[in-house]
Design a protein around this motif. Structure first.
Motif, PDB file in Angstrom:
ATOM      1  N   LYS A 111     -13.902  -2.289   1.532  1.00 52.60           N
ATOM      2  CA  LYS A 111     -15.143  -1.559   1.186  1.00 52.60           C
ATOM      3  C   LYS A 111     -15.671  -2.117  -0.134  1.00 52.60           C
ATOM      4  O   LYS A 111     -14.929  -2.254  -1.101  1.00 52.60           O
TER       5      LYS A 111
ATOM      6  N   LEU B  75       0.858  -1.178   0.000  1.00 51.10           N
ATOM      7  CA  LEU B  75       0.000   0.000   0.000  1.00 51.10           C
ATOM      8  C   LEU B  75       0.901   1.237   0.000  1.00 51.10           C
ATOM      9  O   LEU B  75       1.783   1.359   0.827  1.00 51.10           O
TER      10      LEU B  75
ATOM     11  N   GLY C 182     -10.424  -2.205  -8.599  1.00 53.17           N
ATOM     12  CA  GLY C 182     -10.769  -2.640  -7.248  1.00 53.17           C
ATOM     13  C   GLY C 182      -9.606  -3.248  -6.507  1.00 53.17           C
ATOM     14  O   GLY C 182      -8.550  -2.619  -6.355  1.00 53.17           O
ATOM     15  N   ALA C 183      -9.791  -4.477  -6.100  1.00 59.48           N
ATOM     16  CA  ALA C 183      -8.756  -5.094  -5.278  1.00 59.48           C
ATOM     17  C   ALA C 183      -7.656  -5.741  -6.102  1.00 59.48           C
ATOM     18  O   ALA C 183      -6.895  -6.541  -5.590  1.00 59.48           O
TER      19      ALA C 183
ATOM     20  N   GLU D  66     -16.731  -6.643  -5.619  1.00 61.01           N
ATOM     21  CA  GLU D  66     -15.363  -6.831  -5.140  1.00 61.01           C
ATOM     22  C   GLU D  66     -15.157  -5.836  -4.016  1.00 61.01           C
ATOM     23  O   GLU D  66     -15.738  -4.756  -4.022  1.00 61.01           O
ATOM     24  N   LYS D  67     -14.314  -6.192  -3.120  1.00 64.39           N
ATOM     25  CA  LYS D  67     -14.000  -5.229  -2.080  1.00 64.39           C
ATOM     26  C   LYS D  67     -12.684  -4.558  -2.446  1.00 64.39           C
ATOM     27  O   LYS D  67     -11.803  -5.162  -3.040  1.00 64.39           O
ATOM     28  N   ASP D  68     -12.559  -3.295  -2.091  1.00 67.38           N
ATOM     29  CA  ASP D  68     -11.277  -2.667  -2.370  1.00 67.38           C
ATOM     30  C   ASP D  68     -10.297  -3.123  -1.294  1.00 67.38           C
ATOM     31  O   ASP D  68     -10.614  -3.959  -0.442  1.00 67.38           O
ATOM     32  N   LEU D  69      -9.103  -2.569  -1.327  1.00 67.39           N
ATOM     33  CA  LEU D  69      -8.046  -3.068  -0.443  1.00 67.39           C
ATOM     34  C   LEU D  69      -8.377  -2.844   1.036  1.00 67.39           C
ATOM     35  O   LEU D  69      -7.712  -3.372   1.907  1.00 67.39           O
ATOM     36  N   PHE D  70      -9.431  -2.038   1.282  1.00 67.40           N
ATOM     37  CA  PHE D  70      -9.805  -1.792   2.682  1.00 67.40           C
ATOM     38  C   PHE D  70     -11.095  -2.493   3.062  1.00 67.40           C
ATOM     39  O   PHE D  70     -11.693  -2.182   4.070  1.00 67.40           O
TER      40      PHE D  70
ATOM     41  N   ASN E 273     -10.629   2.704  -3.094  1.00 63.80           N
ATOM     42  CA  ASN E 273      -9.289   2.303  -2.671  1.00 63.80           C
ATOM     43  C   ASN E 273      -8.659   3.239  -1.664  1.00 63.80           C
ATOM     44  O   ASN E 273      -7.439   3.382  -1.623  1.00 63.80           O
ATOM     45  N   ILE E 274      -9.484   3.890  -0.886  1.00 62.59           N
ATOM     46  CA  ILE E 274      -8.961   4.866   0.079  1.00 62.59           C
ATOM     47  C   ILE E 274      -9.551   4.515   1.448  1.00 62.59           C
ATOM     48  O   ILE E 274     -10.711   4.124   1.531  1.00 62.59           O
ATOM     49  N   GLU E 275      -8.749   4.640   2.504  1.00 67.50           N
ATOM     50  CA  GLU E 275      -9.300   4.446   3.841  1.00 67.50           C
ATOM     51  C   GLU E 275     -10.596   5.233   3.994  1.00 67.50           C
ATOM     52  O   GLU E 275     -10.705   6.351   3.522  1.00 67.50           O
TER      53      GLU E 275
END
Lengths: 254, 254
Positions: free
Chosen positions: B185, A13, A209-210, B179-183, A112-114
């Protein structure tokens, strides 16, 4: 004749201040004439373009638009801050950015953002591409091109493709001037948008996405070019842009 | 993770009735899950879509348009014959074809043809892709996808890229649903136009003009799909197509 597209894997990240070139070089051995394709999201994160809606006070124009289209006025303010013209307001905001690129929401990214944070695109993607490219060349001793990419929708069709928004040491358009066709007839100038085709090719590995693959190296093509290059070369001159004229026509009617 | 794009070289000049799948197989060993990308020009030539202007008598509408824009009325007649709507007349004729694709001159091609001959695009590129794909699968015993491609311009930018106009055993749009993003979501539905990105990637090897590489195999991706697929899935529904509405708005004013 062939080329390879190689995902640069295991990139962690990315955060404000991270040294992207070094991180990339830890995960792939680059070769001369590689084209290094880097997603604008990680470029923007490393450049500290993360922000929070709370920190974007909505101005009058943003409040007016928000009342019309029912979106968060602070988000609209963020888009306006990076736009020089709004072409469409709803159902999505299509704008021309300060740097001349036409896309939805000026490239402001909510994914892709907190939670609670958003991401502006890099302020000057050509300058970002040059900075990253020079550092990559320093680290590797290789001749390298760089393309900074985003994903955009397109006219007449659904779906998004990878597109080039910043370039270094690669001409965005390949011109086939005065080539003869297979019968010896001289063709008019054909302009192949190679930077966008490369961005789309890289996006097949980057995914959305991921996906988690923010950089791809394309190897085997010969597009390296020492001249100064600039993504603005690809933007259609305003007086020839019939599609923008059409969208303005629609706005005047509504 | 990586993929390769491999030019199919030494393909001779294609003529009416030529067996393209056999010619391709003589020049490359295809593997399971290869995506075979074939330029619409050779598909059209093999399907006998070559014609001469002398054989296209100009009708009234073509003569009117010719008077307005100063182009050969017979060429305009050929374009009209394959179009269901003219969106722009000058400086280039942007149309929606009978099959729903929006492009200049309905894809009618004046280049790479013996002097005096022109080329219509394939009448039904999905059907061409299916016919070619089934024959390739028969000849090789492999699971293969096929994309028939053209080169088109685009909105807001100069230059052309490879685009998909017909498909077989590949979904043109890859949907990243839920899909979930890296967090963690959950993202909204993202639609990646993979068939067009593949067409652009192949075009980097096909080139224009005297390039002479009308087929490319892309190897290493996993997009093979047994379901019926159709390029029309990618065309924006008319009621959502603001750009077409804008162009019609401009036409009414002029």
């Amino acid at each position: 004749m062939k080329f390879e597209a190689i995902a640069v894997e295991n990139i962690p990240l990315i955060q404000d201040g991270d040294d992207l070139p070094s991180i990339i070089c830890e995960n792939i051995s680059l070769q001369d004439r590689d084209i290094v394709i880097i997603a604008s999201t990680v470029v923007a994160k490393a450049e500290g373009e993360t922000f929070r809606l709370e920190d974007v006070p909505a101005g009058e124009k943003a409040l007016e638009i928000a009342a019309r289209i029912g979106k968060d006025a602070r988000f609209i303010q963020a888009v306006l801050a990076r736009s020089r013209e709004i072409l469409v307001e709803r159902p999505f905001m299509l704008v021309t950015t300060l740097s001349g690129h036409t896309c939805v929401n000026a490239g402001v990214d909510e994914s892709n953002i907190e939670h609670g944070f958003l991401l502006y695109p890099p302020k000057d993607p050509d300058r970002s591409a040059a900075r990253l490219g020079k550092k990559l060349e320093e680290l590797t001793g290789k001749e390298l091109s760089v393309i900074v990419t985003d994903t955009n929708g397109r006219a007449f069709k659904i779906g998004q493709t990878g597109v080039a928004i910043g370039i270094y040491k690669i001409k965005p358009i390949k011109r086939w001037i005065g080539e003869k066709d297979l019968f010896g007839k001289v063709l008019e100038i054909t302009e192949e948008a190679v930077a966008d085709e490369l961005a789309g090719a890289a996006n097949l590995l980057m995914g959305e996405g991921a996906g988690g693959i923010p950089a791809v190296a394309i190897r085997g093509l010969d597009y390296y070019c020492e001249d100064d290059t600039c993504i603005k070369e690809t933007y259609r001159p305003e007086e020839q842009d019939f599609i923008k004229k059409g969208l303005r026509c629609l706005q005047r009617k509504s």
